[in-house]
Design an enzyme around this catalytic site. Structure first.
Site, PDB file in Angstrom:
ATOM      1  N   THR A 133       0.821  -1.205   0.000  1.00  0.00           N
ATOM      2  CA  THR A 133       0.000   0.000   0.000  1.00  0.00           C
ATOM      3  C   THR A 133       0.861   1.263   0.000  1.00  0.00           C
ATOM      4  O   THR A 133       2.003   1.242   0.471  1.00  0.00           O
ATOM      5  CB  THR A 133      -0.892  -0.005   1.267  1.00  0.00           C
ATOM      6  OG1 THR A 133      -1.462   1.282   1.440  1.00  0.00           O
ATOM      7  CG2 THR A 133      -0.097  -0.317   2.530  1.00  0.00           C
ATOM      8  N   ASP A 134       0.282   2.369  -0.456  1.00  0.00           N
ATOM      9  CA  ASP A 134       0.988   3.656  -0.375  1.00  0.00           C
ATOM     10  C   ASP A 134       1.009   4.181   1.066  1.00  0.00           C
ATOM     11  O   ASP A 134       1.735   5.131   1.370  1.00  0.00           O
ATOM     12  CB  ASP A 134       0.373   4.693  -1.325  1.00  0.00           C
ATOM     13  CG  ASP A 134      -1.088   4.996  -1.038  1.00  0.00           C
ATOM     14  OD1 ASP A 134      -1.677   4.382  -0.122  1.00  0.00           O
ATOM     15  OD2 ASP A 134      -1.649   5.867  -1.731  1.00  0.00           O
ATOM     16  N   GLU A 135       0.222   3.546   1.955  1.00  0.00           N
ATOM     17  CA  GLU A 135       0.169   4.038   3.337  1.00  0.00           C
ATOM     18  C   GLU A 135       1.504   3.855   4.062  1.00  0.00           C
ATOM     19  O   GLU A 135       1.743   4.498   5.080  1.00  0.00           O
ATOM     20  CB  GLU A 135      -0.965   3.345   4.107  1.00  0.00           C
ATOM     21  CG  GLU A 135      -2.307   3.611   3.452  1.00  0.00           C
ATOM     22  CD  GLU A 135      -3.495   3.167   4.287  1.00  0.00           C
ATOM     23  OE1 GLU A 135      -3.378   3.108   5.517  1.00  0.00           O
ATOM     24  OE2 GLU A 135      -4.546   2.889   3.681  1.00  0.00           O
ATOM     25  N   TYR A 158      -1.843  -0.903  10.898  1.00  0.00           N
ATOM     26  CA  TYR A 158      -1.941  -1.582   9.590  1.00  0.00           C
ATOM     27  C   TYR A 158      -0.746  -1.244   8.714  1.00  0.00           C
ATOM     28  O   TYR A 158      -0.039  -2.121   8.215  1.00  0.00           O
ATOM     29  CB  TYR A 158      -3.248  -1.180   8.890  1.00  0.00           C
ATOM     30  CG  TYR A 158      -3.244  -1.469   7.398  1.00  0.00           C
ATOM     31  CD1 TYR A 158      -3.260  -2.772   6.908  1.00  0.00           C
ATOM     32  CD2 TYR A 158      -3.224  -0.418   6.459  1.00  0.00           C
ATOM     33  CE1 TYR A 158      -3.247  -3.023   5.540  1.00  0.00           C
ATOM     34  CE2 TYR A 158      -3.210  -0.668   5.098  1.00  0.00           C
ATOM     35  CZ  TYR A 158      -3.216  -1.969   4.636  1.00  0.00           C
ATOM     36  OH  TYR A 158      -3.190  -2.217   3.287  1.00  0.00           O
ATOM     37  N   LYS A 162       2.389  -3.506   7.108  1.00  0.00           N
ATOM     38  CA  LYS A 162       2.658  -3.616   5.665  1.00  0.00           C
ATOM     39  C   LYS A 162       4.089  -3.163   5.370  1.00  0.00           C
ATOM     40  O   LYS A 162       4.773  -3.748   4.544  1.00  0.00           O
ATOM     41  CB  LYS A 162       1.650  -2.790   4.857  1.00  0.00           C
ATOM     42  CG  LYS A 162       0.216  -3.324   4.886  1.00  0.00           C
ATOM     43  CD  LYS A 162       0.072  -4.722   4.298  1.00  0.00           C
ATOM     44  CE  LYS A 162       0.286  -4.775   2.802  1.00  0.00           C
ATOM     45  NZ  LYS A 162      -0.049  -6.118   2.253  1.00  0.00           N
TER      46      LYS A 162
HETATM   47  P1  NAD Z   1      -9.258  -7.865   1.823  1.00  0.00           P
HETATM   48  O1  NAD Z   1      -9.275  -7.563   3.276  1.00  0.00           O
HETATM   49  O2  NAD Z   1     -10.476  -7.597   1.013  1.00  0.00           O
HETATM   50  O3  NAD Z   1      -8.882  -9.397   1.587  1.00  0.00           O
HETATM   51  C1  NAD Z   1      -7.844 -10.019   2.255  1.00  0.00           C
HETATM   52  C2  NAD Z   1      -7.950 -11.520   1.995  1.00  0.00           C
HETATM   53  O4  NAD Z   1      -6.842 -12.144   2.661  1.00  0.00           O
HETATM   54  C3  NAD Z   1      -9.220 -12.151   2.540  1.00  0.00           C
HETATM   55  O5  NAD Z   1      -9.782 -13.014   1.576  1.00  0.00           O
HETATM   56  C4  NAD Z   1      -8.729 -12.942   3.750  1.00  0.00           C
HETATM   57  O6  NAD Z   1      -9.496 -14.109   4.007  1.00  0.00           O
HETATM   58  C5  NAD Z   1      -7.325 -13.296   3.325  1.00  0.00           C
HETATM   59  N1  NAD Z   1      -6.451 -13.545   4.474  1.00  0.00           N
HETATM   60  C6  NAD Z   1      -6.336 -12.800   5.612  1.00  0.00           C
HETATM   61  N2  NAD Z   1      -5.458 -13.353   6.435  1.00  0.00           N
HETATM   62  C7  NAD Z   1      -4.975 -14.458   5.805  1.00  0.00           C
HETATM   63  C8  NAD Z   1      -4.006 -15.440   6.138  1.00  0.00           C
HETATM   64  N3  NAD Z   1      -3.362 -15.411   7.325  1.00  0.00           N
HETATM   65  N4  NAD Z   1      -3.754 -16.425   5.260  1.00  0.00           N
HETATM   66  C9  NAD Z   1      -4.404 -16.489   4.070  1.00  0.00           C
HETATM   67  N5  NAD Z   1      -5.340 -15.591   3.713  1.00  0.00           N
HETATM   68  C10 NAD Z   1      -5.609 -14.590   4.561  1.00  0.00           C
HETATM   69  O7  NAD Z   1      -8.000  -7.075   1.239  1.00  0.00           O
HETATM   70  P2  NAD Z   1      -7.863  -6.310  -0.154  1.00  0.00           P
HETATM   71  O8  NAD Z   1      -8.505  -4.982  -0.037  1.00  0.00           O
HETATM   72  O9  NAD Z   1      -8.258  -7.224  -1.251  1.00  0.00           O
HETATM   73  O10 NAD Z   1      -6.292  -6.068  -0.175  1.00  0.00           O
HETATM   74  C11 NAD Z   1      -5.417  -7.035  -0.768  1.00  0.00           C
HETATM   75  C12 NAD Z   1      -3.984  -6.570  -0.588  1.00  0.00           C
HETATM   76  O11 NAD Z   1      -3.814  -5.271  -1.179  1.00  0.00           O
HETATM   77  C13 NAD Z   1      -3.577  -6.414   0.874  1.00  0.00           C
HETATM   78  O12 NAD Z   1      -2.260  -6.834   1.013  1.00  0.00           O
HETATM   79  C14 NAD Z   1      -3.670  -4.920   1.142  1.00  0.00           C
HETATM   80  O13 NAD Z   1      -2.754  -4.536   2.121  1.00  0.00           O
HETATM   81  C15 NAD Z   1      -3.293  -4.372  -0.225  1.00  0.00           C
HETATM   82  N6  NAD Z   1      -3.865  -3.042  -0.506  1.00  0.00           N
HETATM   83  C16 NAD Z   1      -5.219  -2.850  -0.507  1.00  0.00           C
HETATM   84  C17 NAD Z   1      -5.732  -1.587  -0.801  1.00  0.00           C
HETATM   85  C18 NAD Z   1      -7.215  -1.333  -0.853  1.00  0.00           C
HETATM   86  O14 NAD Z   1      -7.600  -0.186  -1.114  1.00  0.00           O
HETATM   87  N7  NAD Z   1      -8.067  -2.312  -0.653  1.00  0.00           N
HETATM   88  C19 NAD Z   1      -4.865  -0.530  -1.080  1.00  0.00           C
HETATM   89  C20 NAD Z   1      -3.500  -0.764  -1.052  1.00  0.00           C
HETATM   90  C21 NAD Z   1      -3.001  -2.039  -0.793  1.00  0.00           C
END
Ligand code: NAD
Length: 354
Positions: A133-135, A158, A162
């Site tokens: 993430t950019d965070e 969080y 990350k």
């Molecule tokens: P999400 O919370 O929707 O989904 C996360 C998934 O990971 C879920 O299906 C969960 O069951 C699974 N999970 C959690 N813990 C687990 C574990 N220990 N083992 C296996 N699976 C596990 O997240 P998202 O929004 O789809 O984000 C996906 C990635 O992108 C993350 O790494 C997040 O940090 C990054 N990200 C997301 C955003 C955003 O805006 N959503 C922005 C920047 C980065």
């Protein structure tokens, strides 16, 4: 060869799985713990496809991860598994440390073990793509953009986990030669986003005529990225990214939170039945700010555009309209989630305690 997508039942991971299987015709194993944030309904369109398989498991469970990798013999691992909601991390960070830090460590170790035994083309082709993430870069003032060389300065539990995971990934690249890639992206939005995140949360609360709690004065700025654009960027990085490099991915759509909520209210006034109480903007209430709330995030995506030819295809107005239309048409997806969770309630208001 197979791609292992961890967290493939989450918001972005499921979009990655759908794209890889249906558009790119790849063999995909979705490895997911199926936490509260997972939803298998997001994968209904590919669940019968012989190229797709779900394995339930925890990325922090070493024996399971080892078995998975040995059995799948992947050409790539895309790590999207994470605890991802800032407000939850403020209430309790344990799962964030376990999954985001320990889980990434386990994946790296098991990927290294597997990769070290590969030879020839298989060894050359293998990639470990870590999605972040950019965070991790902390907060910007009114000017400037995050580049790939911006110093890390995370504010929330969080983003700190990350950041830790990104450092581990780069260290495994530099120390052991594991062919790693890291991406840092801005806020995603689009279909199938769990309704605790800003856009679906406000959309569903506004639809139901509930108050719209906006943190602080709503001035915080985020750069919004349509989830399908993000998936295309990840595929571009996996295909052509230079090993060891980081790529920032942004939508080029900076908006103040209040502007986003206004946009949602206006779209719902247009597309959904009107509320007897009047325009939905009147539902907005300013509430005490999130502790440690970063003021502004904005991405400089020059590197991925120049090196890999990717840029976001959705502008924010079109993406937001498509998202609202999707939520209005897909009550069958979000209604059960609201019923089994407290998704529309406020989390993360924890004060700094004495
Ligand atoms: P999400 O919370 O929707 O989904 C996360 C998934 O990971 C879920 O299906 C969960 O069951 C699974 N999970 C959690 N813990 C687990 C574990 N220990 N083992 C296996 N699976 C596990 O997240 P998202 O929004 O789809 O984000 C996906 C990635 O992108 C993350 O790494 C997040 O940090 C990054 N990200 C997301 C955003 C955003 O805006 N959503 C922005 C920047 C980065």
């Amino acid at each position: 060869m197979t791609i292992i997508v961890t967290g493939g039942a989450g918001f972005i991971g499921s979009a990655v799985c759908r794209h890889l299987v249906a558009q790119a015709g790849r063999q995909v194993v979705n490895f997911d713990k199926l936490t509260y944030a997972a939803d298998l309904g997001t994968l209904a369109s590919i669940e019968e496809d012989p190229r797709y398989r779900l394995v339930r498991g925890d990325i922090a469970d070493r024996a399971t991860v080892r078995r998975l990798i040995e059995e799948c013999r992947p050409s790539a691992i895309m790590n999207l598994a994470a605890e991802s909601h800032v407000d939850r991390s403020i209430d309790a960070a344990d799962d964030f440390v376990r999954t985001n830090v320990q889980g990434t460590f386990v994946l790296l170790e098991e990927a290294r073990r597997y990769w070290a035994a590969l030879e020839g083309d298989e060894r050359e082709a293998f990639r470990f793509l870590h999605i972040s993430t950019d965070e991790v870069y902390g907060s910007l003032g009114p000017e400037g953009l995050f580049t790939e060389t911006t110093a890390y300065d995370p504010s929330s539990p969080y983003s700190a986990t990350k950041a830790a995971s990104d450092h581990l990934v780069r260290a495994w690249g530099r120390t052991y030669g594991l062919p790693v890639l890291v991406t840092n992206c801005s806020n995603n939005y689009g279909p199938y986003q769990f309704p605790e995140k800003l856009i679906p949360l406000m959309c569903l609360r506004a639809l139901h005529g509930q108050e719209l709690p906006v943190y602080g004065t709503g001035e915080n700025v985020r750069d919004w990225l349509f989830v399908e654009d993000h998936v295309e960027a990840l595929v571009a990085v996996l295909r052509g990214g230079r090993v060891g490099e980081t790529y920032n991915i942004g939508g080029g759509s900076e908006r103040r939170n209040l502007e986003v909520v206004h946009g949602l209210c206006d779209l719902l006034d247009e597309l959904a039945p009107p509320l007897p109480a009047g325009p939905r903007r009147e539902l907005i209430r300013f509430v005490e700010d999130r502790p440690g709330h970063d003021a502004r995030y904005a991405i400089d995506a020059t590197k991925i555009r120049e090196q890999l030819g990717w840029q976001a295809r959705h502008d924010f107005a079109a993406g937001l309209r498509a998202t609202v239309e999707w939520y209005l048409a897909n009550e069958a997806w979000w209604r059960p989630l609201l019923e089994k969770t407290n998704a529309l309630q406020r989390l993360g208001a924890a004060r700094r305690q004495a």
